[in-house]
Design a protein around this motif. Structure first.
Motif, PDB file in Angstrom:
ATOM      1  N   TRP A 250     -22.564  61.185  -8.093  1.00 46.45           N
ATOM      2  CA  TRP A 250     -21.635  60.896  -6.992  1.00 46.45           C
ATOM      3  C   TRP A 250     -22.361  60.977  -5.653  1.00 46.45           C
ATOM      4  CZ3 TRP A 250     -19.384  62.691  -2.554  1.00 46.45           C
ATOM      5  CH2 TRP A 250     -18.141  62.157  -2.208  1.00 46.45           C
TER       6      TRP A 250
ATOM      7  N   ARG B 144     -24.889  54.206  -0.606  1.00 43.80           N
ATOM      8  CA  ARG B 144     -23.960  53.314   0.105  1.00 43.80           C
ATOM      9  C   ARG B 144     -24.031  53.533   1.606  1.00 43.80           C
ATOM     10  NH1 ARG B 144     -18.579  53.632  -3.268  1.00 43.80           N
ATOM     11  NH2 ARG B 144     -19.246  52.299  -4.961  1.00 43.80           N
TER      12      ARG B 144
ATOM     13  N   PRO C 272     -16.627  56.938  -8.445  1.00 42.82           N
ATOM     14  CA  PRO C 272     -17.881  57.138  -9.202  1.00 42.82           C
ATOM     15  C   PRO C 272     -17.625  57.991 -10.436  1.00 42.82           C
ATOM     16  CG  PRO C 272     -17.868  58.470  -7.219  1.00 42.82           C
ATOM     17  CD  PRO C 272     -16.655  57.594  -7.136  1.00 42.82           C
TER      18      PRO C 272
ATOM     19  N   SER D   3     -29.769  72.903   8.002  1.00 38.74           N
ATOM     20  CA  SER D   3     -28.845  71.818   7.697  1.00 38.74           C
ATOM     21  C   SER D   3     -27.504  72.375   7.221  1.00 38.74           C
ATOM     22  CB  SER D   3     -29.468  70.939   6.627  1.00 38.74           C
ATOM     23  OG  SER D   3     -28.694  69.803   6.430  1.00 38.74           O
TER      24      SER D   3
ATOM     25  N   LEU E   9     -23.864  71.913   8.890  1.00 35.88           N
ATOM     26  CA  LEU E   9     -22.716  71.403   8.139  1.00 35.88           C
ATOM     27  C   LEU E   9     -21.526  72.346   8.272  1.00 35.88           C
ATOM     28  CD1 LEU E   9     -21.776  69.201   6.050  1.00 35.88           C
ATOM     29  CD2 LEU E   9     -22.289  70.891   4.311  1.00 35.88           C
TER      30      LEU E   9
ATOM     31  N   GLN F 184     -24.792  58.177  -5.191  1.00 33.85           N
ATOM     32  CA  GLN F 184     -24.119  56.897  -4.969  1.00 33.85           C
ATOM     33  C   GLN F 184     -23.605  56.798  -3.531  1.00 33.85           C
ATOM     34  OE1 GLN F 184     -20.333  56.254  -6.783  1.00 33.85           O
ATOM     35  NE2 GLN F 184     -20.787  54.114  -7.182  1.00 33.85           N
TER      36      GLN F 184
ATOM     37  N   GLU G 126     -23.213  63.704   6.633  1.00 31.93           N
ATOM     38  CA  GLU G 126     -22.048  62.869   6.344  1.00 31.93           C
ATOM     39  C   GLU G 126     -21.732  62.877   4.839  1.00 31.93           C
ATOM     40  OE1 GLU G 126     -20.106  61.431   8.579  1.00 31.93           O
ATOM     41  OE2 GLU G 126     -18.830  60.690   6.946  1.00 31.93           O
TER      42      GLU G 126
ATOM     43  N   ARG H 178     -19.955  71.906  11.536  1.00 35.83           N
ATOM     44  CA  ARG H 178     -19.202  70.653  11.613  1.00 35.83           C
ATOM     45  C   ARG H 178     -17.857  70.760  10.900  1.00 35.83           C
ATOM     46  NH1 ARG H 178     -21.493  64.720   9.942  1.00 35.83           N
ATOM     47  NH2 ARG H 178     -19.467  63.733  10.032  1.00 35.83           N
TER      48      ARG H 178
ATOM     49  N   VAL I 197     -27.204  62.836   5.693  1.00 39.01           N
ATOM     50  CA  VAL I 197     -27.055  63.918   4.715  1.00 39.01           C
ATOM     51  C   VAL I 197     -25.797  64.720   5.050  1.00 39.01           C
ATOM     52  CG1 VAL I 197     -27.993  66.121   3.967  1.00 39.01           C
ATOM     53  CG2 VAL I 197     -29.472  64.151   4.066  1.00 39.01           C
TER      54      VAL I 197
END
Lengths: 166, 316
Positions: free
Chosen positions: A58, A65, B316, B69, B73, A61, A38, B76, A36
């Protein structure tokens, strides 16, 4: 172009959905949490490229992947259903035996499908609309119905529910 | 009417036109195949609604905290954008040594790889000339047919050009050869074919040299030679038959074509130009001239950047 404030909104809006999808794919909470992060780091990097209306497609997807890549790496796909089942048994969560067996059977079936079909079924079961599905799969909406139908049929062919469950 | 899954699917999802719907309904009533398909659709939908796929969520609850979370983030992202602080001078010297010695390991490897290789006689009669020992692929694939040099007019400086072509999946099917543009970096991939073409107004000698970003010099034509190759007045190609297949060393590389009326060696060139090889590249790019004159040589350079062919994913 989307503004900086929106990013947080998008994160809070889609975090759980993306997490659920990733958990379904990788079958491990820890890994899903890492992925998540990433996914959203990538969204942050491509913020200006992603159309605001297509953000959800997006995200899903990219998440699918990444999830599949993780599963595929080190030949894990074959062992996938087995490991995730074990993982859950170890986490000690209150999971019924029936659900656990079914989920193992489902993973085993999905692992036998062509990746694109498994990919589509995962997204489909995550509750994406047909438009979002078509966007996330990069296909026209008109060909999506057929693709979905074939994926479902293929799944039904390979899926055998665990004994005692219908 | 034909039996079509897509139409049936649309019918099932009630997204078909009213007109189509009627024709379809009439067709379905008479066609057993379509009736079966519809039944399958019904069953499938039922199965997916009752949802074996939803059991994949088993063990999902409780969901992790979104706030936690989000903070992770944030941390990070911030960590990535941290500006390095100024290091004390001894640390800077250390870093500098680390940075400037990066070439050492590749240089040692190159020494071991190149020395025995350079002593071997150049391979003659191979259709494809290349810098490294030919791989199976090289022997099988044949070089592309590059355009022939048109009619030429002898006037002053020689004309030197470089063409390149991409090999295709099947042998004999190469991409259309293209001419490398002056003052532009040509993007090439390992396995691409390169050929040089010239028009010289007099009998001359030529040597084509490649300079890699690590500072290594390679002689392309004559292959692995140290002395210039004689060419006749008029148009021609180098190598005369075939093309050079690029090896898989990546990064920037410069090709230099040297043409002279007198015979010369690589040693003479190195003695004359020495460390100025790179400067040559720059001055050729800055000036508006396609060829540069240094002493007896006409020089033309081509800057290329070699990178691995990447599969481009659709947005996309």
């Amino acid at each position: 172009m989307q503004t900086n404030v929106d990013f947080q909104d998008v994160f809070f809006q889609h975090h759980n959905g993306v997490f659920r999808l990733l958990f379904r794919i990788v079958g491990s909470k820890q890994e899903a949490e890492d992925l998540v992060q990433e996914v959203f780091v990538r969204l942050h990097d491509h913020w200006d490229d992603v159309e605001p209306t297509k953000t959800k497609a997006w995200l899903y997807q990219v998440a699918t992947r990444l999830g599949w890549n993780t599963v595929r790496n080190s030949n894990r796909r074959k062992r996938w259903h087995y490991e995730s089942g074990q993982h859950k048994a170890m986490t000690g969560n209150d999971v019924s035996k029936k659900d656990l067996d079914t989920s193992i059977a489902v993973r085993a079936a999905l692992a036998q499908l062509p990746e694109r079909q498994a990919h589509l079924l995962m997204l489909y079961s995550s509750g994406l609309s047909h438009i979002e599905l078509a966007e996330a799969m990069n296909v026209k909406k008109s060909s999506l119905s057929q693709m979905l139908f074939r994926s479902k049929k293929a799944f039904e062919k390979v899926y055998s529910p665990p004994i005692g469950i219908k | 009417m034909d039996c079509k899954e897509a139409q049936l699917q649309a019918h099932w999802q009630s997204s078909a036109d009213a007109n189509d719907e009627q024709t379809l309904q009439e067709h379905v009533d008479t066609c057993t195949g379509c009736q079966e398909t519809l039944e399958t659709l019904q069953q499938l939908d039922h199965m997916f609604e009752s949802g074996p796929l939803s059991t994949l969520d088993a063990g999902l609850e409780p969901l992790p905290s979104v706030e936690a979370s989000w903070s992770a983030l944030q941390a990070r992202l911030e960590q990535r954008s941290v500006v390095p602080t100024v290091l004390p001078w001894w640390e800077q010297v250390n870093r500098w040594i680390e940075r400037s010695m990066w070439w050492f390991a590749p240089a040692v490897v190159a020494l071991f790889v190149l020395v025995p290789w350079a002593t071997q006689p150049p391979s003659i009669g191979l259709h494809t000339t290349q810098r490294q020992a030919p791989s199976v692929k090289t022997v099988l694939s044949s070089p592309p047919t590059l355009p022939t040099v048109p009619k030429w007019i002898a006037k002053g400086a020689p004309v030197l050009d470089m063409f390149y072509a991409r090999p295709a999946a099947r042998p004999q099917q190469h991409s259309t050869p293209q001419r490398a543009r002056r003052k532009q970096v040509t993007l090439l991939h390992p396995g691409d074919f390169v050929q040089f073409q010239y028009k010289v107004p007099y009998n001359a000698y030529v040597l084509i040299v490649g300079l890699t970003r690590t500072g290594t010099l390679f002689v392309y034509t004559p292959f692995q030679g140290r002395t210039s190759q004689a060419i006749k007045a008029g148009p021609g190609k180098l190598p005369a038959a075939g093309a050079l297949e690029l090896d898989d060393e990546l990064g920037e590389e410069s090709f230099f074509v040297f043409v002279s009326k007198q015979k010369f060696t690589l040693k003479q060139l190195q003695a004359r130009l020495g460390p100025k090889f790179r400067a040559l590249q720059t001055s050729l790019q800055r000036t508006n001239r396609s060829t540069l004159r240094v002493d007896q040589w006409w020089i033309r350079s081509f800057k290329v950047h070699k990178q691995v062919r990447r599969k481009v994913l659709p947005r996309p």
